[in-house]
Design an enzyme around this catalytic site. Structure first.
Site, PDB file in Angstrom:
ATOM      1  N   GLN A  37      -7.461  -3.456   1.405  1.00 25.65           N
ATOM      2  CA  GLN A  37      -6.117  -2.994   1.739  1.00 25.65           C
ATOM      3  C   GLN A  37      -5.980  -2.856   3.253  1.00 25.65           C
ATOM      4  O   GLN A  37      -6.835  -2.260   3.911  1.00 25.65           O
ATOM      5  CB  GLN A  37      -5.822  -1.659   1.058  1.00 25.65           C
ATOM      6  CG  GLN A  37      -4.422  -1.129   1.329  1.00 25.65           C
ATOM      7  CD  GLN A  37      -4.078   0.106   0.511  1.00 25.65           C
ATOM      8  OE1 GLN A  37      -4.757   0.429  -0.458  1.00 25.65           O
ATOM      9  NE2 GLN A  37      -3.022   0.790   0.896  1.00 25.65           N
ATOM     10  N   ASP A  38      -4.892  -3.423   3.809  1.00 21.41           N
ATOM     11  CA  ASP A  38      -4.579  -3.301   5.242  1.00 21.41           C
ATOM     12  C   ASP A  38      -5.639  -3.949   6.139  1.00 21.41           C
ATOM     13  O   ASP A  38      -6.040  -3.383   7.156  1.00 21.41           O
ATOM     14  CB  ASP A  38      -4.407  -1.825   5.630  1.00 21.41           C
ATOM     15  CG  ASP A  38      -3.159  -1.212   5.042  1.00 21.41           C
ATOM     16  OD1 ASP A  38      -2.455  -1.902   4.290  1.00 21.41           O
ATOM     17  OD2 ASP A  38      -2.890  -0.032   5.318  1.00 21.41           O
ATOM     18  N   GLN A  48      -6.533   2.329   2.691  1.00 18.10           N
ATOM     19  CA  GLN A  48      -6.300   1.690   3.982  1.00 18.10           C
ATOM     20  C   GLN A  48      -7.593   1.641   4.804  1.00 18.10           C
ATOM     21  O   GLN A  48      -8.206   2.676   5.067  1.00 18.10           O
ATOM     22  CB  GLN A  48      -5.235   2.438   4.779  1.00 18.10           C
ATOM     23  CG  GLN A  48      -3.863   2.441   4.132  1.00 18.10           C
ATOM     24  CD  GLN A  48      -3.590   3.697   3.316  1.00 18.10           C
ATOM     25  OE1 GLN A  48      -4.469   4.192   2.613  1.00 18.10           O
ATOM     26  NE2 GLN A  48      -2.372   4.214   3.414  1.00 18.10           N
ATOM     27  N   THR A  53      -4.682   5.252   9.347  1.00 16.67           N
ATOM     28  CA  THR A  53      -4.674   3.794   9.226  1.00 16.67           C
ATOM     29  C   THR A  53      -4.811   3.154  10.600  1.00 16.67           C
ATOM     30  O   THR A  53      -5.593   2.216  10.799  1.00 16.67           O
ATOM     31  CB  THR A  53      -3.378   3.314   8.554  1.00 16.67           C
ATOM     32  OG1 THR A  53      -3.243   3.948   7.273  1.00 16.67           O
ATOM     33  CG2 THR A  53      -3.375   1.810   8.373  1.00 16.67           C
ATOM     34  N   ASP A  64      -1.125  -5.365   0.912  1.00 21.13           N
ATOM     35  CA  ASP A  64      -0.494  -5.286   2.245  1.00 21.13           C
ATOM     36  C   ASP A  64      -1.472  -5.682   3.347  1.00 21.13           C
ATOM     37  O   ASP A  64      -1.506  -5.060   4.412  1.00 21.13           O
ATOM     38  CB  ASP A  64       0.010  -3.857   2.504  1.00 21.13           C
ATOM     39  CG  ASP A  64       0.934  -3.350   1.430  1.00 21.13           C
ATOM     40  OD1 ASP A  64       1.536  -4.168   0.714  1.00 21.13           O
ATOM     41  OD2 ASP A  64       1.049  -2.115   1.288  1.00 21.13           O
ATOM     42  N   TRP A 113       7.911  -2.881   4.080  1.00 19.29           N
ATOM     43  CA  TRP A 113       7.355  -1.609   4.531  1.00 19.29           C
ATOM     44  C   TRP A 113       8.434  -0.784   5.235  1.00 19.29           C
ATOM     45  O   TRP A 113       8.516   0.429   5.064  1.00 19.29           O
ATOM     46  CB  TRP A 113       6.169  -1.884   5.460  1.00 19.29           C
ATOM     47  CG  TRP A 113       5.481  -0.680   5.983  1.00 19.29           C
ATOM     48  CD1 TRP A 113       5.459   0.573   5.428  1.00 19.29           C
ATOM     49  CD2 TRP A 113       4.697  -0.588   7.176  1.00 19.29           C
ATOM     50  NE1 TRP A 113       4.700   1.432   6.201  1.00 19.29           N
ATOM     51  CE2 TRP A 113       4.226   0.742   7.281  1.00 19.29           C
ATOM     52  CE3 TRP A 113       4.340  -1.508   8.160  1.00 19.29           C
ATOM     53  CZ2 TRP A 113       3.426   1.161   8.331  1.00 19.29           C
ATOM     54  CZ3 TRP A 113       3.538  -1.085   9.207  1.00 19.29           C
ATOM     55  CH2 TRP A 113       3.082   0.231   9.284  1.00 19.29           C
ATOM     56  N   ARG A 166       6.195  -7.256   0.522  1.00 18.19           N
ATOM     57  CA  ARG A 166       7.111  -6.176   0.149  1.00 18.19           C
ATOM     58  C   ARG A 166       7.546  -5.470   1.429  1.00 18.19           C
ATOM     59  O   ARG A 166       6.814  -5.461   2.431  1.00 18.19           O
ATOM     60  CB  ARG A 166       6.465  -5.195  -0.828  1.00 18.19           C
ATOM     61  CG  ARG A 166       5.220  -4.490  -0.324  1.00 18.19           C
ATOM     62  CD  ARG A 166       4.732  -3.492  -1.355  1.00 18.19           C
ATOM     63  NE  ARG A 166       3.489  -2.818  -0.940  1.00 18.19           N
ATOM     64  CZ  ARG A 166       2.945  -1.798  -1.584  1.00 18.19           C
ATOM     65  NH1 ARG A 166       3.527  -1.326  -2.677  1.00 18.19           N
ATOM     66  NH2 ARG A 166       1.826  -1.251  -1.148  1.00 18.19           N
TER      67      ARG A 166
END
Length: 554
Positions: free
Chosen positions: A373-374, A351, A321, A395, A461, A459
Site C-alpha cells: 500500500q502506498d 501505508q 505516511t 493506492d 483521493w 480512485r
C-alpha cells in the site's frame, strides 16, 4: 454546493480538471474587487482580505495576495517551530506530524519567496517562467494539504492541543494560497484552446548505457572524478561536476548512500553539472533523504535487484505516511537510474512508502519501486519515470505531482484477504493546480503471486483527482468498471477528471466503464495535453539528463 456544480459541462471537463480555462481572462476584463474575488475558490475570504484601496489590475491583486500568502507562510513556519518537536509527552504520531509540517512549511516559504521575487522583478514572464511559478504555487497548496492530513490523524488529548493550535492558521493560509494561485492563473497563465494545443513529434534522446558493465570496470577501485566536465564515455553529454562511489566494502569514497548525499554541494545550478553518485551492487538498509538544498544529484546503481535501498517504516508502527518513505527526495533536478527502492513492511502494515518524491524536474530511469500500500508517493512538482517497475496493492501510485509514467511496468501484488487492488489515488485539491497522473505507454500486469484479485485503475483521493491512461496495455485483471469510488461514497465523482485513450489489452474495453460526469474516453487533443512535452514541459529539462523519452503520442 461546489463551484464545479455551477459550471457548464464543458467547463467541468476543462476548467476545473485540466490545465486550461473556459473563463475569459481577467487581465483584460473588469478588475473590481467583487469580480476578482468571485474568480477564486474562496470569494468571501478573498473579500475580507482585500487591500483598503481598490487596485487597478489583476496583477496588482495577484501581487497583493502573494504578499499575504508569503507572510502567512512565514508566520505558520514560526508557529510550527514554537512547538518542541521532541517533547517527552508527545506521541510518535505527533512528533512525525510536527516534523512533516515544519519541512513542508519551510518549502512553502521558499516557493512563495521565489514566486513573489520573480513577479516583483520581472515585467513580463516568459512561457517557462509562467509554468515554473504555476507549478510552485500548486505545490504550495499540496504542502498545506499534506500537513493538514497529518494533523487530522492525531487523536490523543495532547495531540489534539497541537492540532487545534495549528489547524486554524493552516486553514487560513491554505485559502490565501488558493486565492494567490487562482489570481496567478487568471492574470499570468495564457488561455489556450485545447484543440489548438501544439502536437509534439515523437522524440528520443540518448539512452544511458548499461551501468553494470561500466561499474564492473571501475569498482572496487577508489576513484573520484572532480571538475566541471562532460563525461562522454559514461553519460553521453551530461555535464558532471564530481563523481563519487559508494561501496559497503570500503573500496569506494563512501560506504553508505547517506554519506555520499551529505558530501554533495548545496544549491547548485544545472550549469554547474550533476554531482554523480555511483552505488555498487548490494542491499543498503538506509533511510535516505535528499534535502531541498541538494540540487542536481544523479544516482546510478548496478541494476534493478542488484543495487537495493530498503526499509520498513509504516503507518501501523507509528510513522506518518509522509515520513514512512525509505527514500525521500525534494532536491530539484534529481536523477536516479538502475536502482531498486523497497519497503518491506508488507500489506498488514498498511501505508508504507518506498519512495516519496517532491523534487521538481526529477527523473527515474530503469528503477524499481517495491511495496504494497502506498508504494510510490509522487508528492508534488514535475516528475518523469521511464522504463520503471512499480509493485503494489492499494493506492500504490499516489500524490499530487504533475507526473508522467512512460514505458513502465505496473505490477499488481496480492493484497490482504478481502481487499481489492487500486493502482492510483491522485490528490488534486484545487481546480487551478496544474497537477495530475499520466500513465503513457505502460503495461499493467499481475505479479507472480497475484491470483484473481479484482483491480481498479484508480480512485479519487482528493476532490479534483486527475488521472489518465494513454496508449497503455491493460491485462484482464482490470475490473470492467475501470475505476472505483473513495470508501464507497460518491465523493468527487463530478469534479474529478479520469480519462482513457488508445489503450490495448483485454482490460482496456471502455464499453462498461463508470458513467460518472468526470470520466472521459478522451480524443487525441485531450490525450495530447497529458504527454511529456505538454504536461511537464519535458523538452525544457529532460535533455540535460541524456535519458530517453517520447515527447508526444505515438
Amino acid at each position: 454546493m461546489t463551484m464545479a456544480s455551477k459550471l457548464s459541462p464543458l467547463c467541468n471537463t476543462f476548467l476545473l480538471f485540466m490545465l486550461f480555462s473556459c473563463s475569459p481572462s481577467l487581465a483584460s476584463s473588469s478588475t473590481s474587487p467583487s469580480t476578482i474575488c468571485n474568480s477564486t475558490p474562496h470569494p468571501s475570504f478573498c473579500k475580507s482580505n482585500l487591500p483598503p484601496h481598490e487596485l487597478s489590475t489583476i496583477h496588482d491583486y495577484g501581487w497583493h495576495f502573494l504578499h499575504q500568502s508569503l507572510s502567512s507562510a512565514k508566520d505558520f513556519l514560526s508557529l510550527v517551530k514554537s512547538y518542541p518537536i521532541f517533547h517527552s509527552s508527545y506521541s510518535k504520531p505527533t512528533v512525525h506530524a510536527l516534523k512533516d509540517c515544519k519541512l513542508l512549511a519551510d518549502l512553502n516559504v521558499d516557493f512563495l519567496s521565489k514566486t513573489f521575487q520573480t513577479i516583483s522583478s520581472t515585467k513580463s514572464l516568459n512561457s517557462m517562467q509562467t509554468k515554473d511559478l504555476h507549478t510552485l504555487l500548486s505545490a504550495t497548496l499540496t504542502n498545506q494539504e499534506t500537513c493538514s492530513d497529518g494533523l487530522q490523524e492525531l487523536t490523543s488529548e495532547l495531540d489534539s492541543s497541537v492540532k487545534n493550535g495549528l489547524f486554524g492558521p493552516l486553514s487560513n493560509g491554505t485559502k490565501l494560497h488558493s486565492i494567490s494561485l487562482a489570481l496567478f492563473k487568471h492574470g499570468w497563465v495564457p488561455k489556450i484552446n485545447p484543440e489548438s494545443f501544439p502536437w509534439p513529434t515523437e522524440k528520443k534522446h540518448i539512452m544511458l548505457p548499461n551501468m553494470e558493465k561500466i561499474m564492473k570496470g571501475l569498482l572496487p577501485l577508489k576513484l573520484s572524478i572532480s571538475g566541471r566536465r562532460l563525461l562522454q564515455t559514461t553519460f553521453g553529454n551530461v555535464l558532471v561536476s564530481q563523481t563519487v562511489f559508494v561501496n559497503p566494502d570500503g573500496s569506494g569514497d563512501f560506504t553508505t548512500v547517506n554519506d555520499a548525499v551529505a558530501a554533495a554541494p548545496e544549491k547548485t545550478d544545472i550549469s554547474d553539472g550533476y554531482f554523480v553518485i555511483y552505488i555498487a551492487a548490494g542491499v543498503y538498509n538506509e533511510y535516505v533523504s535528499v534535502d531541498s538544498n541538494k540540487h542536481y544529484l544523479m544516482m546510478i546503481g548496478e541494476g534493478i535487484g542488484r543495487t537495493v535501498i530498503t526499509g520498513d517504516h509504516n503507518y501501523v508502527d507509528g510513522w506518518s505516511t509522509f515520513d514512512s518513505a525509505t527514500f525521500a527526495v525534494v532536491g530539484q533536478g534529481f536523477v536516479a537510474k538502475e536502482i531498486t527502492f523497497r519497503n518491506t513492511a508488507g500489506p498488514s502494515k498498511h501505508q508504507a512508502v518506498a519512495v516519496r518524491n517532491g523534487a521538481d524536474l526529477s527523473t527515474f530511469y530503469k528503477c524499481s519501486f517495491e511495496g504494497y500500500q502506498d508504494t510510490l508517493y509522487t508528492h508534488s512538482l514535475r516528475q518523469f519515470y521511464k522504463e520503471c517497475d512499480i509493485y503494489g496493492t492499494i493506492d500504490f501510485i499516489f500524490g499530487n505531482a504533475a507526473v508522467v509514467f512512460q514505458d513502465c511496468n505496473i505490477y499488481l501484488r496480492l493484497p490482504l484477504h478481502g481487499q481489492y487492488n487500486v493502482i492510483t489515488a491522485q490528490g488534486k485539491t484545487d481546480p487551478n493546480q496544474n497537477t495530475g497522473t499520466s500513465i503513457h505507454l505502460c503495461s499493467i500486469r499481475a505479479a507472480e503471486e497475484l491470483n484473481g484479485t479484482e483491480t481498479y485503475l484508480g480512485r479519487p483521493w482528493k476532490e479534483y483527482s486527475t488521472t489518465v491512461y494513454i496508449q497503455s496495455f491493460m491485462d484482464s485483471l482490470i475490473n470492467p468498471l475501470g475505476w472505483h469510488t473513495w470508501n464507497d461514497t460518491d465523493f468527487a465523482l463530478d469534479t474529478l477528471y479520469y480519462g482513457e485513450y488508445g489503450n490495448t489489452g483485454s482490460g482496456s474495453n471502455t464499453s462498461s466503464r463508470v458513467t460518472w460526469l468526470g470520466y472521459h474516453v478522451m480524443n487525441k487533443d485531450e490525450a495530447n495535453q497529458f504527454t511529456v512535452c505538454n504536461f511537464i514541459q519535458g523538452d525544457e529539462w529532460l535533455p540535460a539528463t541524456q535519458g530517453p523519452y517520447t515527447c508526444g503520442l505515438v
